[in-house]
Design an enzyme around this catalytic site. Structure first.
Site, PDB file in Angstrom:
ATOM      1  N   GLU A 231       0.878  -1.175   0.000  1.00 30.60           N
ATOM      2  CA  GLU A 231       0.000   0.000   0.000  1.00 30.60           C
ATOM      3  C   GLU A 231       0.907   1.214   0.000  1.00 30.60           C
ATOM      4  O   GLU A 231       1.543   1.521   1.005  1.00 30.60           O
ATOM      5  CB  GLU A 231      -0.914  -0.033   1.229  1.00 30.60           C
ATOM      6  CG  GLU A 231      -2.199   0.762   1.037  1.00 30.60           C
ATOM      7  CD  GLU A 231      -2.095   2.191   1.524  1.00 30.60           C
ATOM      8  OE1 GLU A 231      -1.554   3.036   0.768  1.00 30.60           O
ATOM      9  OE2 GLU A 231      -2.533   2.447   2.641  1.00 30.60           O
ATOM     10  N   CYS A 265      -2.452   8.782   3.077  1.00 32.38           N
ATOM     11  CA  CYS A 265      -2.259   8.212   1.736  1.00 32.38           C
ATOM     12  C   CYS A 265      -3.507   8.383   0.886  1.00 32.38           C
ATOM     13  O   CYS A 265      -3.423   8.455  -0.343  1.00 32.38           O
ATOM     14  CB  CYS A 265      -1.866   6.742   1.837  1.00 32.38           C
ATOM     15  SG  CYS A 265      -3.026   5.739   2.787  1.00 32.38           S
TER      16      CYS A 265
END
Length: 463
Positions: A231, A265
Site C-alpha cells: 500500500e 495516503c
C-alpha cells in the site's frame, strides 16, 4: 552504524523515544519463535482466536489515553483528534475478527457421486508487517488481525517515528494471553528489514509506505515466491460537479485534504471543480482553511499540527514555490499562521489555484497541508485529469446525481471510489490500489485471501 533508534517529536524536536535496534541474534530468535508458535497456533479454532483478539482490543481501549498522548508526541497529530485513531482501529479490528468465520469457511462443491471435494483456506506461516507513522495503528491493524485470525504468526516492524505503537500492540496481546511467539515486534534498521524479507522463515510481507519502499520490498522478496501486499500512497482527486451540495463538498474536501496535516495516503491532494461553481467553491474553501489553528499538537485548541519532520514541511514549501513560479496563485498568507517557519515542521496550510499538471503539486504526492484546485468544463475533462496520475488509491465525486457519479466512477483508475465523501476506510470494503498505489488487498472478507492459500481436497470415496 549506531544501534540506537531515536525518535524526535515534531512538537519541539525533543527526543521522545530511544530504543536499541534488534541484534542479529534477536532477529534470528524472533523469526524462529514465530515459526514454531505458528505450528501450534494454526491448530486453534477460529472461535479461540477471536476470543483472544477481542480481548486484545479490550485491553487496547483501556489504554487509550496513553496511546493518544503518544500519537500526539510521536507524529504530531493534534491531541483533540488522537483518540480517533483508537476508535478507528477498534472498528476495523472488530469487523475483521467477526468476519473471519465466513471468510475462512471451507468451500463445499456440488455433490459428485463417489467423490468428496472441497477447498480449504490454510495460513501461510509467518507474516512480516511493516507499518508507517502517519496512521500508525490503522495501517498496522489492517494486516495484523486477519493474519493472526487466519492462523499465521506476525512479526511487526513499526516506523522509527512511532516505535511505541508496536509496543502497545504487543502489550495488549500479551495481556490477552496470546500464545508466546504468535505476535512479536522488532525495532529494525532498513538493512535488517531487507534481510528479514529475504529470510526463508518468512512467508508473507505486508508493507505500507512509499513507492521507493515498495520497490525495496519487491527486490528483497524477488525469487522467494512469497506473497507481498503493498500500500504505497496516492495523489487522490476529488471532482465537484455543478449539481453538488456546495457547502458539503467544500467541508468534506477540505477536511479530506488537511486532516492529519495532509499526511494521509488517501487524503485529497487535488480538486477539480465545475466552472459554474468554481469561484464560489474556492472562496468557501479559502475561508475554511483560514480558520485552522496551527499549533503544538499537545495544545487542545490546535486543529492543524506540525508535519512529521522539517524536511517534509520544506518539501511542501518547495512544491508551492514551484507552482507559484509557474503561474499558480497561493490564497493563504503564511504570516497569518505565526508558527510557520522554514526549517521547522510547522507549516501553514495552502490552497492553490491556476494550477495544472505541469506542476509537481498536482502530480507528485505532497503528504502535507496543501491542495490545488482546478476548473473543469465537463465530466470528460474531469475524468481525464483524475486518471492523469501514477497513483490510483481513491477518487471522489460530489454530485446530487448518484447514477451519473457512479458512471464516472466506472471510468476511473482507482482502488476505492467515493460519492459525496472521501478519505475514509470502511472495513467491510476491500482496501486496494492500482498503478503506483500498490497491489494486494486488505480489509473486507477479501482481505483474508492474501493471508491464506487455497488447498483443494479431492477424495474418491468409492473404489
Amino acid at each position: 552504524m549506531s544501534n540506537k533508534q531515536i525518535t524526535r517529536s515534531p512538537i519541539d524536536d525533543s527526543i521522545y523515544v530511544e530504543r536499541t535496534l534488534a541484534s542479529q541474534d534477536e532477529i534470528k530468535q524472533t523469526l524462529e519463535l514465530a515459526k514454531r508458535a505458528q505450528q501450534d497456533w494454526r491448530k486453534t479454532s477460529i472461535k479461540e482466536r477471536a476470543a483472544l483478539c477481542h480481548q486484545m482490543v479490550d485491553n487496547f481501549i483501556a489504554n487509550e489515553d496513553e496511546i493518544a498522548e503518544q500519537i500526539c508526541w510521536m507524529m504530531g497529530r493534534p491531541i483533540q483528534y488522537a483518540k480517533g485513531e483508537v476508535a478507528g482501529m477498534v472498528d476495523r479490528a472488530r469487523y475483521m475478527i467477526d468476519c473471519a468465520q465466513k471468510a475462512l469457511a471451507t468451500i463445499k462443491l456440488t455433490d459428485k457421486p463417489g467423490f468428496k471435494r472441497y477447498i480449504k483456506r490454510e495460513p501461510l506461516g509467518v507474516a512480516f508487517v511493516v507499518a508507517p507513522w502517519n496512521y500508525p495503528y490503522l495501517t498496522a491493524i489492517n494486516a495484523i488481525i486477519p493474519a493472526i485470525m487466519a492462523g499465521n504468526s506476525v512479526v511487526l516492524k513499526h516506523s522509527a517515528q512511532t516505535p511505541l505503537c508496536a509496543e502497545q500492540l504487543f502489550y495488549a496481546f500479551e495481556q490477552a494471553n496470546l500464545p508466546r511467539g504468535v505476535f512479536q515486534y522488532l525495532h529494525l534498521s532498513h538493512e535488517d528489514t531487507e534481510q528479514i524479507i529475504a529470510n526463508p522463515l518468512l512467508n508473507y510481507v505486508a508493507f505500507t509506505g512509499s513507492v521507493a519502499g515498495g520497490k525495496m520490498v519487491e527486490r528483497a522478496s524477488s525469487g522467494r515466491f512469497i506473497g507481498v501486499g503493498l500500500e504505497l500512497g496516492g495523489k487522490d482527486p476529488a471532482y465537484v460537479r455543478s449539481d453538488a451540495d456546495l457547502a458539503h463538498a467544500v467541508e468534506t474536501c477540505i477536511d479530506g485534504a488537511f486532516f492529519n496535516s495532509g499526511q494521509s495516503c488517501c487524503g485529497i491532494e487535488r480538486i477539480y471543480v465545475d466552472s459554474s461553481i468554481y469561484d464560489e467553491f474556492v472562496a468557501l474553501a479559502v475561508a475554511l482553511v483560514n480558520n485552522y489553528q496551527l499549533g503544538r499538537s499537545d495544545e487542545p485548541s490546535t486543529t492543524l499540527g506540525p508535519v512529521v519532520k522539517a524536511a517534509a514541511a520544506d518539501f511542501v514549501r518547495q512544491q508551492v514555490a514551484d507552482a507559484v513560479s509557474k503561474g499558480a496563485i497561493a490564497h493563504i498568507t503564511p504570516s497569518d499562521f505565526p508558527l510557520d517557519k522554514p526549517g521547522t515542521p510547522y507549516l501553514a496550510p495552502q490552497v492553490l489555484t491556476q494550477v495544472d499538471h505541469s506542476m509537481s503539486v498536482m502530480t507528485e504526492e505532497s503528504f502535507g497541508p496543501v491542495v490545488g484546485i482546478m476548473k473543469v468544463t465537463d465530466d470528460d475533462q474531469a475524468i481525464k485529469l483524475m486518471n492523469d496520475s501514477e497513483f490510483g488509491l481513491t477518487a471522489s465525486v460530489f454530485s446530487a446525481d448518484i447514477e451519473a457519479a457512479i458512471n464516472i466512477g466506472e471510468q476511473l483508475e482507482t482502488g476505492t471510489f467515493f460519492v459525496n465523501r472521501c478519505d475514509y476506510l470502511d472495513p467491510e470494503l476491500a482496501w486496494t490500489g492500482v498503478k503506483n498505489s500498490g497491489r494486494g488487498c486488505t480489509l473486507s472478507k477479501l482481505g483474508y485471501e492474501t493471508l491464506t492459500r487455497p488447498k483443494s481436497f479431492h477424495v474418491k470415496t468409492s473404489i
